[in-house]
Design an enzyme around this catalytic site. Structure first.
Site, mmCIF file in Angstrom:
data_model
loop_
_atom_site.group_PDB
_atom_site.id
_atom_site.type_symbol
_atom_site.label_atom_id
_atom_site.label_comp_id
_atom_site.label_asym_id
_atom_site.label_seq_id
_atom_site.Cartn_x
_atom_site.Cartn_y
_atom_site.Cartn_z
ATOM 1 N N GLY A 238 0.836 -1.101 -0.005
ATOM 2 C CA GLY A 238 -0.054 -0.306 -0.057
ATOM 3 C C GLY A 238 0.991 1.150 -0.030
ATOM 4 O O GLY A 238 0.582 2.080 0.760
ATOM 5 N N SER A 239 2.001 1.603 -0.990
ATOM 6 C CA SER A 239 2.794 2.347 -0.521
ATOM 7 C C SER A 239 1.745 3.522 -0.955
ATOM 8 O O SER A 239 2.029 4.144 -2.545
ATOM 9 C CB SER A 239 4.426 1.793 -1.052
ATOM 10 O OG SER A 239 5.022 0.534 -0.370
#
Length: 774
Positions: A238-239
């Site tokens: 989920g960067s």
């Protein structure tokens, strides 16, 4: 250029900050005097005259802080984890052996330039200098073992391991696993949700109607082979990162923000560090076991930060075999395969043999060639000679965004969105990856390996990879969303994350007037869930079958969609969405049909996890093809019935607490109090900007999240700040193991020290000299 090493009197209180009581060391292979300061957080700041000595001291500092973690990474990379982890590691070790982790790393080391090999040699010398001291962390005494010497190629293996088969491999395997249940006509629906419409990274802010998929008739031979066969884990990263130009910021300078997300491992994947010598001075996030700053850092002139780009770098091939796997069919001819056996040692158990069969496309990873058909993988990570480590010294010396993007030519070990900014005011985004040239059909399912129609035709040239420098709107946002439209030109990817996080970040930035680091930092912690609002809308007029169902619905209708730590409605939504995915899985036949030849690679829960990501798109389109004759209203009734016995007053943070278990805790439960860690309450979920993902189908504990947050005021380096998950040390019971956790959970940061006078005035110094010095 020679960097002077200031003299420093070390007070008793500053000695106490250091992880070691020694203040002077002699080190073999060091060429001149060097220095290592530890600031109040235990973060190493290294200064040396030469690149050799700088990398050597980084290797020493990494071993001092993270030796066991480094050892674990190299063992997992080459298929030796079972020697420590026992029988639970056998299947992963088999896969690593089949992929040839050691062979690939040794091959890549031999192909590097002299500069890159020197960097790895120096780093290994530093690691071994610490090993020679005989001071090993707690894990070794539990295991009754000592570390083996660090070899230069081990760093390549460790780097490859942290990006091991990320991305399209698992998604293609999911669809192959699901094919017998849903059929070819529905297989194209098993993708990540597109949020209604994709938001592109390049050009920034553009939208893109996702293509449904190729004509699957082209894949009929492979589909028939997969169906005839009756046919690891997906948590998803989920960067986020974003950069604004000086024209938009409060400072007149670019500001670069980033929070790379990964599995919440113990120890954490990143270690903060600062390394300087005569040719560079860089500070950022390092990967234990790896020299340089591959993901996030700044030097004197340019800053960079990555997110996973979801480029398609892995292909699966259905192979046809004869003679118990001795030959594979290709274009009407039987080609001999390479075959051998390797032995895996297993802690507290007998040795295990693994059969390795390799075709022209790569190793067989699932199925039995003796049955006439099996799956082989061709992946950029292992099939192609990789020279990513040639890029690391060049990145450290880059003076501009443009120069940085030239420096990364040849990077292929994993794919990234590399977002950057420099002191001259330029900002940019470039995909750093090697992507094969091949048909688009390869992106959906395993393809026939025997026809010759799906072969790779080299790599997309470096100059043709997606890039955007100085966009007119002065803003770049990436959050694992689609990078670029692929309706013409090169095929880059089929799957990517929904655009929820990217869209939310863009909206929050647009509402700000000349933002600063301080005003943008709260964006990291935003917990609004767009799919939660979709579920609310779909349920607005739904009448529950029971009093409990209506109570749950009322709780959801009065909720604002924020996955806040203390929210009870957030808990109900999370449980309901998983229940809906499970109902779809059951009614479509996916869950019951999960046992297949791929079961050694994918858990049964993997299908539910994948459906968790898919359901919002199906729901938005009111697509009922996978519901087994039910309507969506009936699906919600079944899902709500699953929640009848569940408490409806549990705060989300109670259910969603991070799971911070050391890899050896299950092997040595008596030492789990030393090995495992705790963390403060947090909110968020898989879809929010504060992406604290859970594995739908297992439990709701946080499995991945931001491993760090970095805030770069480009050119005003004293204003930069950062935080890492856990802390600088990975050594059990160390004071710097976990001392940043509470600040991380609260969304706070600590100063990123860069000025050497500030460092010398506030840190503890250890001086180093060559072993043969008088």
């Amino acid at each position: 250029m020679t960097l002077g090493l200031p003299s420093q009197a070390v007070s008793e209180d500053r000695k106490e900050m250091h992880t070691s009581s020694d203040q002077k060391h002699s080190i073999s292979n060091l060429k001149a005097n060097g220095a290592l300061w530890r600031d109040k957080w235990g973060i190493p700041h290294i200064k040396a005259d030469t690149e050799w000595d700088a990398f050597l001291l980084l290797g020493y500092a990494h071993a001092q802080d993270r030796l066991w973690q480094m050892d674990m990474l190299r063992r997992r990379a080459v298929g030796r984890w079972s020697e420590w982890g026992g029988a639970a590691g056998i299947e992963a070790d088999k896969l690593a052996r089949r992929l040839g982790g050691r062979r690939a790393a040794e091959r890549d080391y031999a192909a590097l330039t002299d500069e890159a090999r020197s960097m790895l040699d120096a780093y290994a010398a530093g690691v071994n200098a610490f090993i020679d001291r005989g001071e090993f962390p707690r894990e070794y005494s539990l295991l009754g073992e000592a570390p083996e010497a660090w070899q230069p190629w081990n760093s390549i293996a460790a780097m490859r391991q942290i990006g091991f088969l990320m991305g399209s491999f698992w998604l293609k395997l999911f669809r192959a696993m699901a094919l017998p249940a849903v059929g070819p006509e529905n297989i194209g629906k098993l993708r990540y949700d597109d949020g209604g419409i994709d938001l592109l990274c390049i050009p920034p802010g553009a939208e893109y109607g996702r293509a449904v998929g190729p004509t699957l008739s082209k894949l009929r031979p492979a589909i028939e082979a997969l169906l005839a066969s009756q046919a690891a884990d997906l948590t998803g990263g989920g960067s986020n990162n974003w950069v604004i130009s000086g024209n938009l910021s409060s400072t007149g300078r670019p500001i670069l923000m980033g929070d790379p997300h990964r599995e919440l491992e113990v120890p954490s994947m990143y270690a903060q560090a600062h390394v300087a010598c005569g040719t560079f001075d860089a500070v950022g996030l390092t990967v234990p076991g790896v020299p340089g700053f591959p993901h996030v850092a700044h030097n004197e002139n340019v800053a960079w930060c990555v997110t996973h780009a979801f480029m398609d770098i892995h292909d699966l091939f259905v192979e046809r075999f004869r003679d118990d796997g001795a030959a594979a069919l290709f274009k009407g001819q039987w080609e001999p395969t390479a075959r051998w056996q390797e032995t895996i040692r297993v802690r507290n158990a007998g040795d295990v043999s693994v059969d390795i069969v390799v075709t022209r496309h790569g190793p067989v990873i699932a199925g039995n060639p003796g049955d006439g058909s099996a799956l082989a993988i061709q992946t950029v990570q292992f099939a192609e000679t990789d020279t990513s480590f040639d890029c690391l010294p060049r990145m450290l010396k880059s003076q501009s965004v443009r120069e940085l993007y030239q420096a990364i030519e040849g990077w292929g070990i994993i794919d990234h969105n590399l977002v950057a900014a420099d002191v001259d005011g330029h900002i940019g985004h470039r995909v750093r990856a090697k992507v094969p040239i091949r048909p688009r059909e390869n992106g959906w399912l395993p393809v026939p390996g025997w026809t010759g129609e799906y072969e790779w035709g080299g790599m997309i040239p470096h100059e043709e990879m997606p890039e955007c420098v100085d966009p007119l709107n002065g803003l770049v946002v990436t959050a694992n969303n689609r990078v670029v439209a692929d309706d013409k030109g090169h095929y880059f990817c089929t799957d990517c994350h929904p655009p929820y996080r990217a869209r939310r970040i863009s909206e929050l930035l647009s509402a700000m007037d000349r933002p600063s680091i301080d005003t943008m930092s709260p964006i990291y912690m935003d917990v609004l869930s767009a799919p939660a609002l979709l579920f609310k809308e779909q349920l607005r007029n739904h009448a529950g079958k029971t009093e409990k169902a209506n109570k749950l619905l009322a709780l959801l209708m009065g909720w604002d969609g924020h996955m806040a730590a203390g929210s009870k409605a957030a808990t109900v939504y999370a449980r309901l969405r998983v229940a809906v995915a499970l109902v779809v899985g059951q009614r479509s036949g996916l869950v019951d049909g999960a046992a297949s030849l791929y079961s050694s690679l994918l858990s049964k829960d993997a299908l539910v996890k994948h459906l968790w990501w898919t359901v919002p798109s199906l729901l938005r389109a009111q697509d009922e093809d996978l519901l087994g004759g039910l309507t969506w209203s009936q699906v919600f009734d079944e899902a709500l019935a699953m929640l009848e016995a569940v408490a409806d007053d549990e705060p989300w943070s109670h259910l969603h607490a991070p799971s911070l278990k050391h890899p050896l805790a299950s092997v040595f439960p008596e030492a789990s109090h030393e090995l495992n860690m705790s963390c403060g309450p947090i909110g968020g979920d898989n879809d929010t900007v504060f992406a604290t993902g859970f594995s739908a189908g297992e439990d709701f504990s946080t499995k991945y999240s931001a491993l760090a947050r970095t805030n770069f005021d480009v050119g005003a380096w004293k204003n930069c700040s950062w935080i890492v998950f856990q802390g600088a040390s990975g050594v059990p019971l160390s004071r710097h193991r976990g001392d940043q956790n509470q600040l991380w959970a609260e969304g706070k940061a600590i100063p990123m020290l860069y000025d050497w006078d500030d460092i010398a005035a506030s840190s503890v110094l250890t001086q180093f000299q060559p072993a043969n010095s008088p």
